[in-house]
Design a protein around this motif. Sequence first.
Motif, PDB file in Angstrom:
ATOM      1  N   LEU A 108       0.839  -1.195   0.000  1.00  0.00           N
ATOM      2  CA  LEU A 108       0.000   0.000   0.000  1.00  0.00           C
ATOM      3  C   LEU A 108       0.877   1.249   0.000  1.00  0.00           C
ATOM      4  O   LEU A 108       2.052   1.188   0.375  1.00  0.00           O
ATOM      5  CB  LEU A 108      -0.918  -0.003   1.229  1.00  0.00           C
ATOM      6  CG  LEU A 108      -1.915  -1.161   1.301  1.00  0.00           C
ATOM      7  CD1 LEU A 108      -2.627  -1.167   2.643  1.00  0.00           C
ATOM      8  CD2 LEU A 108      -2.927  -1.076   0.165  1.00  0.00           C
ATOM      9  N   PRO A 109       0.313   2.393  -0.398  1.00  0.00           N
ATOM     10  CA  PRO A 109       1.110   3.620  -0.460  1.00  0.00           C
ATOM     11  C   PRO A 109       1.677   4.013   0.894  1.00  0.00           C
ATOM     12  O   PRO A 109       0.965   4.051   1.896  1.00  0.00           O
ATOM     13  CB  PRO A 109       0.100   4.668  -0.950  1.00  0.00           C
ATOM     14  CG  PRO A 109      -0.961   3.881  -1.621  1.00  0.00           C
ATOM     15  CD  PRO A 109      -1.049   2.592  -0.871  1.00  0.00           C
ATOM     16  N   TYR A 110       2.953   4.318   0.923  1.00  0.00           N
ATOM     17  CA  TYR A 110       3.627   4.681   2.179  1.00  0.00           C
ATOM     18  C   TYR A 110       3.000   5.933   2.789  1.00  0.00           C
ATOM     19  O   TYR A 110       2.700   5.978   3.984  1.00  0.00           O
ATOM     20  CB  TYR A 110       5.115   4.899   1.924  1.00  0.00           C
ATOM     21  CG  TYR A 110       5.868   5.404   3.136  1.00  0.00           C
ATOM     22  CD1 TYR A 110       6.157   4.551   4.195  1.00  0.00           C
ATOM     23  CD2 TYR A 110       6.280   6.738   3.223  1.00  0.00           C
ATOM     24  CE1 TYR A 110       6.836   5.007   5.310  1.00  0.00           C
ATOM     25  CE2 TYR A 110       6.960   7.203   4.331  1.00  0.00           C
ATOM     26  CZ  TYR A 110       7.242   6.333   5.368  1.00  0.00           C
ATOM     27  OH  TYR A 110       7.907   6.797   6.469  1.00  0.00           O
ATOM     28  N   ASP A 111       2.792   6.957   1.986  1.00  0.00           N
ATOM     29  CA  ASP A 111       2.223   8.210   2.486  1.00  0.00           C
ATOM     30  C   ASP A 111       0.828   8.002   3.072  1.00  0.00           C
ATOM     31  O   ASP A 111       0.436   8.649   4.030  1.00  0.00           O
ATOM     32  CB  ASP A 111       2.149   9.252   1.361  1.00  0.00           C
ATOM     33  CG  ASP A 111       3.528   9.718   0.929  1.00  0.00           C
ATOM     34  OD1 ASP A 111       4.506   9.322   1.593  1.00  0.00           O
ATOM     35  OD2 ASP A 111       3.625  10.442  -0.063  1.00  0.00           O
ATOM     36  N   CYS A 128       5.315   0.620  -3.075  1.00  0.00           N
ATOM     37  CA  CYS A 128       6.371  -0.381  -2.859  1.00  0.00           C
ATOM     38  C   CYS A 128       6.056  -1.636  -3.663  1.00  0.00           C
ATOM     39  O   CYS A 128       6.619  -1.851  -4.719  1.00  0.00           O
ATOM     40  CB  CYS A 128       6.489  -0.704  -1.376  1.00  0.00           C
ATOM     41  SG  CYS A 128       7.151   0.650  -0.396  1.00  0.00           S
ATOM     42  N   GLY A 129       5.126  -2.443  -3.155  1.00  0.00           N
ATOM     43  CA  GLY A 129       4.850  -3.706  -3.826  1.00  0.00           C
ATOM     44  C   GLY A 129       3.768  -3.635  -4.889  1.00  0.00           C
ATOM     45  O   GLY A 129       3.666  -4.523  -5.728  1.00  0.00           O
ATOM     46  N   LEU A 130       2.932  -2.607  -4.862  1.00  0.00           N
ATOM     47  CA  LEU A 130       1.829  -2.522  -5.814  1.00  0.00           C
ATOM     48  C   LEU A 130       2.312  -2.029  -7.168  1.00  0.00           C
ATOM     49  O   LEU A 130       3.186  -1.171  -7.261  1.00  0.00           O
ATOM     50  CB  LEU A 130       0.751  -1.568  -5.290  1.00  0.00           C
ATOM     51  CG  LEU A 130      -0.415  -1.276  -6.231  1.00  0.00           C
ATOM     52  CD1 LEU A 130      -1.262  -2.518  -6.445  1.00  0.00           C
ATOM     53  CD2 LEU A 130      -1.271  -0.147  -5.709  1.00  0.00           C
ATOM     54  N   SER A 131       1.753  -2.568  -8.234  1.00  0.00           N
ATOM     55  CA  SER A 131       2.064  -2.069  -9.570  1.00  0.00           C
ATOM     56  C   SER A 131       0.782  -2.031 -10.394  1.00  0.00           C
ATOM     57  O   SER A 131      -0.229  -2.627 -10.043  1.00  0.00           O
ATOM     58  CB  SER A 131       3.112  -2.961 -10.257  1.00  0.00           C
ATOM     59  OG  SER A 131       2.599  -4.258 -10.456  1.00  0.00           O
ATOM     60  N   PHE A 132       0.837  -1.309 -11.506  1.00  0.00           N
ATOM     61  CA  PHE A 132      -0.277  -1.236 -12.437  1.00  0.00           C
ATOM     62  C   PHE A 132       0.124  -1.897 -13.747  1.00  0.00           C
ATOM     63  O   PHE A 132       1.228  -1.696 -14.243  1.00  0.00           O
ATOM     64  CB  PHE A 132      -0.676   0.214 -12.701  1.00  0.00           C
ATOM     65  CG  PHE A 132      -1.388   0.871 -11.558  1.00  0.00           C
ATOM     66  CD1 PHE A 132      -2.730   0.625 -11.321  1.00  0.00           C
ATOM     67  CD2 PHE A 132      -0.705   1.729 -10.715  1.00  0.00           C
ATOM     68  CE1 PHE A 132      -3.384   1.239 -10.260  1.00  0.00           C
ATOM     69  CE2 PHE A 132      -1.355   2.350  -9.657  1.00  0.00           C
ATOM     70  CZ  PHE A 132      -2.689   2.097  -9.433  1.00  0.00           C
ATOM     71  N   SER A 191      -4.721  -3.352 -11.518  1.00  0.00           N
ATOM     72  CA  SER A 191      -3.652  -3.459 -10.529  1.00  0.00           C
ATOM     73  C   SER A 191      -3.036  -4.845 -10.562  1.00  0.00           C
ATOM     74  O   SER A 191      -3.586  -5.782 -11.149  1.00  0.00           O
ATOM     75  CB  SER A 191      -4.185  -3.179  -9.125  1.00  0.00           C
ATOM     76  OG  SER A 191      -4.948  -4.292  -8.674  1.00  0.00           O
ATOM     77  N   SER A 192      -1.902  -4.988  -9.912  1.00  0.00           N
ATOM     78  CA  SER A 192      -1.356  -6.316  -9.668  1.00  0.00           C
ATOM     79  C   SER A 192      -2.165  -6.970  -8.550  1.00  0.00           C
ATOM     80  O   SER A 192      -3.049  -6.347  -7.953  1.00  0.00           O
ATOM     81  CB  SER A 192       0.123  -6.210  -9.272  1.00  0.00           C
ATOM     82  OG  SER A 192       0.271  -5.378  -8.130  1.00  0.00           O
ATOM     83  N   ASP A 193      -1.882  -8.228  -8.252  1.00  0.00           N
ATOM     84  CA  ASP A 193      -2.634  -8.962  -7.232  1.00  0.00           C
ATOM     85  C   ASP A 193      -2.329  -8.446  -5.823  1.00  0.00           C
ATOM     86  O   ASP A 193      -1.182  -8.146  -5.494  1.00  0.00           O
ATOM     87  CB  ASP A 193      -2.292 -10.449  -7.284  1.00  0.00           C
ATOM     88  CG  ASP A 193      -2.758 -11.104  -8.570  1.00  0.00           C
ATOM     89  OD1 ASP A 193      -3.559 -10.479  -9.292  1.00  0.00           O
ATOM     90  OD2 ASP A 193      -2.309 -12.233  -8.852  1.00  0.00           O
ATOM     91  N   PHE A 194      -3.373  -8.348  -5.003  1.00  0.00           N
ATOM     92  CA  PHE A 194      -3.224  -8.066  -3.575  1.00  0.00           C
ATOM     93  C   PHE A 194      -3.315  -9.394  -2.825  1.00  0.00           C
ATOM     94  O   PHE A 194      -4.241 -10.178  -3.057  1.00  0.00           O
ATOM     95  CB  PHE A 194      -4.343  -7.149  -3.075  1.00  0.00           C
ATOM     96  CG  PHE A 194      -4.179  -5.709  -3.454  1.00  0.00           C
ATOM     97  CD1 PHE A 194      -3.591  -4.805  -2.574  1.00  0.00           C
ATOM     98  CD2 PHE A 194      -4.625  -5.248  -4.685  1.00  0.00           C
ATOM     99  CE1 PHE A 194      -3.458  -3.473  -2.905  1.00  0.00           C
ATOM    100  CE2 PHE A 194      -4.492  -3.911  -5.026  1.00  0.00           C
ATOM    101  CZ  PHE A 194      -3.900  -3.016  -4.140  1.00  0.00           C
ATOM    102  N   PHE A 195      -2.378  -9.641  -1.904  1.00  0.00           N
ATOM    103  CA  PHE A 195      -2.430 -10.828  -1.047  1.00  0.00           C
ATOM    104  C   PHE A 195      -3.072 -10.407   0.272  1.00  0.00           C
ATOM    105  O   PHE A 195      -2.584  -9.514   0.959  1.00  0.00           O
ATOM    106  CB  PHE A 195      -1.025 -11.372  -0.803  1.00  0.00           C
ATOM    107  CG  PHE A 195      -0.997 -12.585   0.089  1.00  0.00           C
ATOM    108  CD1 PHE A 195      -1.584 -13.774  -0.316  1.00  0.00           C
ATOM    109  CD2 PHE A 195      -0.390 -12.531   1.338  1.00  0.00           C
ATOM    110  CE1 PHE A 195      -1.564 -14.897   0.500  1.00  0.00           C
ATOM    111  CE2 PHE A 195      -0.363 -13.652   2.169  1.00  0.00           C
ATOM    112  CZ  PHE A 195      -0.949 -14.837   1.744  1.00  0.00           C
ATOM    113  N   ILE A 196      -4.182 -11.050   0.634  1.00  0.00           N
ATOM    114  CA  ILE A 196      -4.979 -10.674   1.799  1.00  0.00           C
ATOM    115  C   ILE A 196      -5.167 -11.894   2.697  1.00  0.00           C
ATOM    116  O   ILE A 196      -5.344 -13.014   2.195  1.00  0.00           O
ATOM    117  CB  ILE A 196      -6.358 -10.124   1.354  1.00  0.00           C
ATOM    118  CG1 ILE A 196      -6.164  -8.975   0.350  1.00  0.00           C
ATOM    119  CG2 ILE A 196      -7.173  -9.657   2.547  1.00  0.00           C
ATOM    120  CD1 ILE A 196      -7.446  -8.543  -0.329  1.00  0.00           C
TER     121      ILE A 196
END
Length: 290
Positions: A108-111, A128-132, A191-196
Amino acid sequence: MRKIIIKSSVILSMVILLHNAIANDLVILKHEFGRRGWVDGKYENAETYPLSNSNVKPSISTYENKEEKSKRKVTLELMVKEKDNDVLATIRFQNRSKESYFFIKNHLPYDYLILPSHAITPLSPIFCGLSFNATTDDVKLFFFGSTCGYPGSLDLDEWLEIPAGKGFSFTTRMNDYLYFMPGEKSYSVESSDFFIVTEKWFIEKAINKAFFYIFTPYSRECQPRKNINFISHENEICEHGYIPKKLDIFMQRFNFNGENKNYSFKIRTNEASIVLNGDHIHSLYDKSEK
């Protein structure tokens, strides 16, 4: 006769839906666009180049994505628009289930994470880990995202809890991470995959950790470290915390590896479409040349 017709119609509808779901995942990407070499104090002209297999990350299918969202009672939506020569992407997550879900903070966004709950999320936070994934025809845009390092042991403090009935949203400038092609083109973005994970995932993780500690026999067996040329003492030759292979195989066989599918899942946003003229979009290369 009428029952047969109804059944046939239902089957035909299911086949069409399945065909559409599969078709969406069968777009073959052959090229990439975005990276430009630096020659004689300036950037080279951008060109398409063959897409390397290493730049294509495996992902869940469109069908799996929809099924998982429905099963977990969540939504993860992406909206893309152009404003003042910027391409703005907004991601919204909503938890409609009766349990909490946890996101890796690294994704997730650092800010966004360091803000108080009542603050307004700043535009274009650091990723960081998220990409489009942005594509047009058979061309994939190169993603110039940030890399902040993967979290350590994935303990509870490295996750963001989204309680039942709650959610989050943030907006970012996509042209800070993507270089759009010149001229007017239609783009598909997701988005790329989110691991939840669920709360039970942490309980299972703690049990597994204790199980390893109790049943891992003391062993003098040595697993040599990969960078053995850089050690300063003979005690550093062996890998720290090495687990004998037989026990590791036993644990995985009975699903003691912390990957219980009931306690974790992957989803990504919907696919959003937008028509953009790259000649009118602020370029990330313009910023780096100033």
